[in-house]
Design a protein around this motif. Structure first.
Motif, mmCIF file in Angstrom:
data_model
loop_
_atom_site.group_PDB
_atom_site.id
_atom_site.type_symbol
_atom_site.label_atom_id
_atom_site.label_comp_id
_atom_site.label_asym_id
_atom_site.label_seq_id
_atom_site.Cartn_x
_atom_site.Cartn_y
_atom_site.Cartn_z
ATOM 1 N N TYR A 35 12.871 33.730 -28.832
ATOM 2 C CA TYR A 35 11.626 33.408 -29.527
ATOM 3 C C TYR A 35 11.981 32.918 -30.920
ATOM 4 N N THR A 36 11.735 31.635 -31.177
ATOM 5 C CA THR A 36 12.075 31.040 -32.465
ATOM 6 C C THR A 36 10.861 30.501 -33.209
ATOM 7 N N ARG A 37 9.689 30.656 -32.635
ATOM 8 C CA ARG A 37 8.439 30.094 -33.154
ATOM 9 C C ARG A 37 8.353 28.585 -32.958
ATOM 10 N N ASP A 38 9.359 27.987 -32.346
ATOM 11 C CA ASP A 38 9.370 26.559 -32.039
ATOM 12 C C ASP A 38 9.423 26.442 -30.520
ATOM 13 N N ARG A 39 8.291 26.102 -29.923
ATOM 14 C CA ARG A 39 8.161 26.094 -28.463
ATOM 15 C C ARG A 39 9.213 25.205 -27.797
#
Length: 63
Positions: free
Chosen positions: A19-23
């Motif tokens: 989970y990197t906040r960048d889909r």
């Protein structure tokens, strides 16, 4: 496996939390993880193919 949630659950079974906040980046990292799991014989060809289809579908939705 039909959704990204299902894919995340599969990866979680092998200790991979992405989970990197960048889909888009998340999908790329998930693809790499799935490839490695398949190469090491940890998942079947069917699981690999389903995972790749889910990722490709999600990538199309982003664009």
């Amino acid at each position: 496996m039909k959704t990204v949630v299902d894919l995340r659950q599969l990866l979680k079974q092998y200790g991979s939390f992405i989970y990197t906040r960048d889909r888009k980046l998340d999908l790329q990292l998930m693809l790499e993880e799935v490839k490695e799991l398949y190469q090491y014989g940890m998942i079947s060809i069917e699981e690999y193919q389903k995972a790749v289809l889910v990722i490709r579908h999600e990538e199309q939705l982003i664009q």
